[in-house]
Scaffold this motif. Structure first.
Motif, PDB file in Angstrom:
ATOM      1  N   ASN A 136      18.366  15.103 -17.466  1.00 52.46           N
ATOM      2  CA  ASN A 136      18.769  13.745 -17.873  1.00 52.46           C
ATOM      3  C   ASN A 136      18.265  12.682 -16.896  1.00 52.46           C
ATOM      4  OD1 ASN A 136      20.079  14.959 -19.976  1.00 52.46           O
ATOM      5  ND2 ASN A 136      22.109  14.185 -19.477  1.00 52.46           N
ATOM      6  N   ARG A 137      17.021  12.785 -16.492  1.00 48.82           N
ATOM      7  CA  ARG A 137      16.475  11.855 -15.504  1.00 48.82           C
ATOM      8  C   ARG A 137      15.120  11.319 -15.943  1.00 48.82           C
ATOM      9  NH1 ARG A 137      16.668  14.346  -9.606  1.00 48.82           N
ATOM     10  NH2 ARG A 137      16.688  12.157  -8.998  1.00 48.82           N
ATOM     11  N   VAL A 138      14.879  10.089 -15.561  1.00 45.23           N
ATOM     12  CA  VAL A 138      13.579   9.462 -15.759  1.00 45.23           C
ATOM     13  C   VAL A 138      13.149   8.899 -14.409  1.00 45.23           C
ATOM     14  CG1 VAL A 138      14.606   7.261 -16.487  1.00 45.23           C
ATOM     15  CG2 VAL A 138      12.256   7.824 -17.155  1.00 45.23           C
ATOM     16  N   PHE A 139      11.835   8.888 -14.186  1.00 39.68           N
ATOM     17  CA  PHE A 139      11.289   8.498 -12.891  1.00 39.68           C
ATOM     18  C   PHE A 139      10.235   7.417 -13.037  1.00 39.68           C
ATOM     19  CE2 PHE A 139      13.319  12.007 -10.822  1.00 39.68           C
ATOM     20  CZ  PHE A 139      13.311  13.040 -11.751  1.00 39.68           C
ATOM     21  N   LEU A 140      10.084   6.652 -11.970  1.00 38.93           N
ATOM     22  CA  LEU A 140       8.983   5.696 -11.886  1.00 38.93           C
ATOM     23  C   LEU A 140       8.325   5.882 -10.529  1.00 38.93           C
ATOM     24  CD1 LEU A 140       7.513   3.354 -13.345  1.00 38.93           C
ATOM     25  CD2 LEU A 140       8.956   1.785 -12.007  1.00 38.93           C
TER      26      LEU A 140
ATOM     27  N   PHE B 193       1.405   2.696 -11.360  1.00 38.14           N
ATOM     28  CA  PHE B 193       2.730   3.236 -11.629  1.00 38.14           C
ATOM     29  C   PHE B 193       2.628   4.335 -12.681  1.00 38.14           C
ATOM     30  CE2 PHE B 193       5.499  -0.746 -10.553  1.00 38.14           C
ATOM     31  CZ  PHE B 193       4.864  -0.856  -9.334  1.00 38.14           C
ATOM     32  N   THR B 194       3.517   5.331 -12.552  1.00 33.93           N
ATOM     33  CA  THR B 194       3.586   6.416 -13.522  1.00 33.93           C
ATOM     34  C   THR B 194       5.048   6.711 -13.830  1.00 33.93           C
ATOM     35  OG1 THR B 194       1.561   7.402 -12.602  1.00 33.93           O
ATOM     36  CG2 THR B 194       2.927   8.785 -14.039  1.00 33.93           C
ATOM     37  N   THR B 195       5.384   6.754 -15.102  1.00 33.31           N
ATOM     38  CA  THR B 195       6.745   7.121 -15.484  1.00 33.31           C
ATOM     39  C   THR B 195       6.753   8.520 -16.075  1.00 33.31           C
ATOM     40  OG1 THR B 195       8.738   6.395 -16.627  1.00 33.31           O
ATOM     41  CG2 THR B 195       6.645   6.079 -17.798  1.00 33.31           C
ATOM     42  N   SER B 196       7.808   9.254 -15.822  1.00 30.23           N
ATOM     43  CA  SER B 196       7.964  10.612 -16.335  1.00 30.23           C
ATOM     44  C   SER B 196       9.456  10.852 -16.545  1.00 30.23           C
ATOM     45  CB  SER B 196       7.378  11.626 -15.362  1.00 30.23           C
ATOM     46  OG  SER B 196       8.042  11.557 -14.101  1.00 30.23           O
ATOM     47  N   ARG B 197       9.771  11.954 -17.186  1.00 30.25           N
ATOM     48  CA  ARG B 197      11.175  12.277 -17.427  1.00 30.25           C
ATOM     49  C   ARG B 197      11.362  13.775 -17.486  1.00 30.25           C
ATOM     50  NH1 ARG B 197      12.733   9.510 -22.888  1.00 30.25           N
ATOM     51  NH2 ARG B 197      14.706  10.671 -22.641  1.00 30.25           N
ATOM     52  N   THR B 198      12.583  14.208 -17.177  1.00 31.57           N
ATOM     53  CA  THR B 198      12.966  15.578 -17.375  1.00 31.57           C
ATOM     54  C   THR B 198      14.256  15.583 -18.167  1.00 31.57           C
ATOM     55  OG1 THR B 198      13.725  17.599 -16.287  1.00 31.57           O
ATOM     56  CG2 THR B 198      13.924  15.562 -15.024  1.00 31.57           C
ATOM     57  N   ASN B 199      14.181  15.957 -19.411  1.00 34.19           N
ATOM     58  CA  ASN B 199      15.354  15.916 -20.282  1.00 34.19           C
ATOM     59  C   ASN B 199      16.376  16.989 -19.904  1.00 34.19           C
ATOM     60  OD1 ASN B 199      14.350  13.725 -21.650  1.00 34.19           O
ATOM     61  ND2 ASN B 199      13.575  14.909 -23.378  1.00 34.19           N
ATOM     62  N   MET B 200      15.905  18.063 -19.267  1.00 33.15           N
ATOM     63  CA  MET B 200      16.827  19.101 -18.830  1.00 33.15           C
ATOM     64  C   MET B 200      17.822  18.562 -17.802  1.00 33.15           C
ATOM     65  SD  MET B 200      16.106  22.301 -20.077  1.00 33.15           S
ATOM     66  CE  MET B 200      16.543  23.405 -18.756  1.00 33.15           C
TER      67      MET B 200
ATOM     68  N   GLY C 238       0.785  -1.219   0.000  1.00 34.28           N
ATOM     69  CA  GLY C 238       0.000   0.000   0.000  1.00 34.28           C
ATOM     70  C   GLY C 238       0.820   1.273   0.000  1.00 34.28           C
ATOM     71  N   ASP C 239       2.100   1.161   0.315  1.00 37.06           N
ATOM     72  CA  ASP C 239       2.985   2.333   0.330  1.00 37.06           C
ATOM     73  C   ASP C 239       3.375   2.744  -1.088  1.00 37.06           C
ATOM     74  OD1 ASP C 239       4.880   1.597   3.389  1.00 37.06           O
ATOM     75  OD2 ASP C 239       2.867   2.413   3.057  1.00 37.06           O
ATOM     76  N   SER C 240       4.116   3.839  -1.154  1.00 34.75           N
ATOM     77  CA  SER C 240       4.609   4.366  -2.425  1.00 34.75           C
ATOM     78  C   SER C 240       6.121   4.472  -2.409  1.00 34.75           C
ATOM     79  CB  SER C 240       4.017   5.746  -2.703  1.00 34.75           C
ATOM     80  OG  SER C 240       2.613   5.688  -2.824  1.00 34.75           O
ATOM     81  N   LEU C 241       6.715   4.408  -3.598  1.00 35.86           N
ATOM     82  CA  LEU C 241       8.138   4.659  -3.789  1.00 35.86           C
ATOM     83  C   LEU C 241       8.318   5.387  -5.106  1.00 35.86           C
ATOM     84  CD1 LEU C 241      10.186   1.419  -2.891  1.00 35.86           C
ATOM     85  CD2 LEU C 241      10.387   3.658  -1.814  1.00 35.86           C
ATOM     86  N   ARG C 242       9.365   6.185  -5.185  1.00 36.92           N
ATOM     87  CA  ARG C 242       9.692   6.857  -6.435  1.00 36.92           C
ATOM     88  C   ARG C 242      11.117   6.509  -6.816  1.00 36.92           C
ATOM     89  NH1 ARG C 242      10.828  13.120  -7.912  1.00 36.92           N
ATOM     90  NH2 ARG C 242       9.798  13.233  -9.952  1.00 36.92           N
ATOM     91  N   LEU C 243      11.254   5.813  -7.921  1.00 39.68           N
ATOM     92  CA  LEU C 243      12.568   5.476  -8.446  1.00 39.68           C
ATOM     93  C   LEU C 243      13.025   6.552  -9.413  1.00 39.68           C
ATOM     94  CD1 LEU C 243      12.119   1.674  -9.240  1.00 39.68           C
ATOM     95  CD2 LEU C 243      12.681   2.768  -7.061  1.00 39.68           C
ATOM     96  N   SER C 244      14.335   6.759  -9.443  1.00 43.91           N
ATOM     97  CA  SER C 244      14.900   7.673 -10.420  1.00 43.91           C
ATOM     98  C   SER C 244      16.026   6.979 -11.171  1.00 43.91           C
ATOM     99  CB  SER C 244      15.414   8.942  -9.756  1.00 43.91           C
ATOM    100  OG  SER C 244      16.501   8.641  -8.905  1.00 43.91           O
ATOM    101  N   CYS C 245      16.282   7.479 -12.348  1.00 46.74           N
ATOM    102  CA  CYS C 245      17.362   6.959 -13.185  1.00 46.74           C
ATOM    103  C   CYS C 245      18.037   8.162 -13.821  1.00 46.74           C
ATOM    104  CB  CYS C 245      16.798   6.016 -14.230  1.00 46.74           C
ATOM    105  SG  CYS C 245      17.997   5.429 -15.440  1.00 46.74           S
ATOM    106  N   THR C 246      19.323   8.308 -13.556  1.00 43.10           N
ATOM    107  CA  THR C 246      20.083   9.429 -14.088  1.00 43.10           C
ATOM    108  C   THR C 246      20.988   8.949 -15.202  1.00 43.10           C
ATOM    109  OG1 THR C 246      20.041  10.504 -11.926  1.00 43.10           O
ATOM    110  CG2 THR C 246      21.649  11.310 -13.522  1.00 43.10           C
ATOM    111  N   ALA C 247      20.953   9.666 -16.312  1.00 38.75           N
ATOM    112  CA  ALA C 247      21.721   9.275 -17.496  1.00 38.75           C
ATOM    113  C   ALA C 247      22.876  10.229 -17.736  1.00 38.75           C
ATOM    114  CB  ALA C 247      20.806   9.269 -18.713  1.00 38.75           C
ATOM    115  N   SER C 248      23.927   9.694 -18.318  1.00 40.88           N
ATOM    116  CA  SER C 248      25.064  10.514 -18.722  1.00 40.88           C
ATOM    117  C   SER C 248      25.682   9.881 -19.964  1.00 40.88           C
ATOM    118  CB  SER C 248      26.101  10.600 -17.603  1.00 40.88           C
ATOM    119  OG  SER C 248      26.609   9.315 -17.298  1.00 40.88           O
ATOM    120  N   GLY C 249      26.438  10.677 -20.678  1.00 42.47           N
ATOM    121  CA  GLY C 249      27.163  10.120 -21.811  1.00 42.47           C
ATOM    122  C   GLY C 249      26.819  10.775 -23.131  1.00 42.47           C
ATOM    123  N   VAL C 250      25.568  10.632 -23.567  1.00 40.58           N
ATOM    124  CA  VAL C 250      25.185  11.180 -24.853  1.00 40.58           C
ATOM    125  C   VAL C 250      23.828  11.877 -24.700  1.00 40.58           C
ATOM    126  CG1 VAL C 250      26.460   9.534 -26.253  1.00 40.58           C
ATOM    127  CG2 VAL C 250      24.136   8.986 -25.527  1.00 40.58           C
ATOM    128  N   ALA C 251      23.274  12.325 -25.790  1.00 37.93           N
ATOM    129  CA  ALA C 251      22.038  13.106 -25.762  1.00 37.93           C
ATOM    130  C   ALA C 251      20.870  12.273 -25.236  1.00 37.93           C
ATOM    131  CB  ALA C 251      21.743  13.623 -27.155  1.00 37.93           C
TER     132      ALA C 251
END
Length: 127
Positions: free
Chosen positions: A77-81, A68-75, A15-28
């Motif tokens: 370089n992160r994506v979330f779940l 679940f909801t996924t989103s991203r912020t390209n500014m 019943g709880d919530s969590l927010r995962l993040s993923c940070t990218a580096s390297g290329v566009a």
């Protein structure tokens, strides 16, 4: 090739919530379709969610749709779940992955279409 690092996993109760993040580096980062996969103990890796390069389109596995909801912020370089109403069956190692294929071309989300993977972050949901 893009390098990916996940964060945000942990031990929670049903019943709880969590927010995962993923940070990218390297290329566009903004050129890549991003996805989340998970692997439960003793099971194969399965698709969870995907988001188009601009963030305009998303797709979810039936097992997580509506929770679940996924989103991203390209500014940044992160994506979330965002994971709400977690269930014990959501317990798994969660991975983010990047694909240079377009969002429309990816279904049925074969793992071979994703050329970059993070190391995974563990999510454990107790009953």
């Amino acid at each position: 090739q893009v390098q990916l690092v996940e964060a945000g996993g942990g031990l929670v109760q049903a019943g709880d919530s969590l927010r995962l993040s993923c940070t990218a580096s390297g290329v566009a980062f903004s050129l890549y379709t991003m996805a989340w996969f998970r692997q439960a103990p003793g099971k194969g890796r399965e698709f969870v969610a995907a988001i188009s390069s601009t963030g305009a389109f998303t797709n979810y596995a039936d097992s997580v749709k509506g929770r679940f909801t996924t989103s991203r912020t390209n500014m940044e370089n992160r994506v979330f779940l965002q994971m709400d109403s977690l269930k014990p069956e959501d317990t798994a190692l969660y991975y983010c992955a990047a694909s240079s294929k377009s969002f429309r071309a990816l279904p049925p989300y074969s793992q071979t279409d994703f050329t970059s993977w993070g190391q995974g972050t563990q999510v454990t949901v107790s009953s």
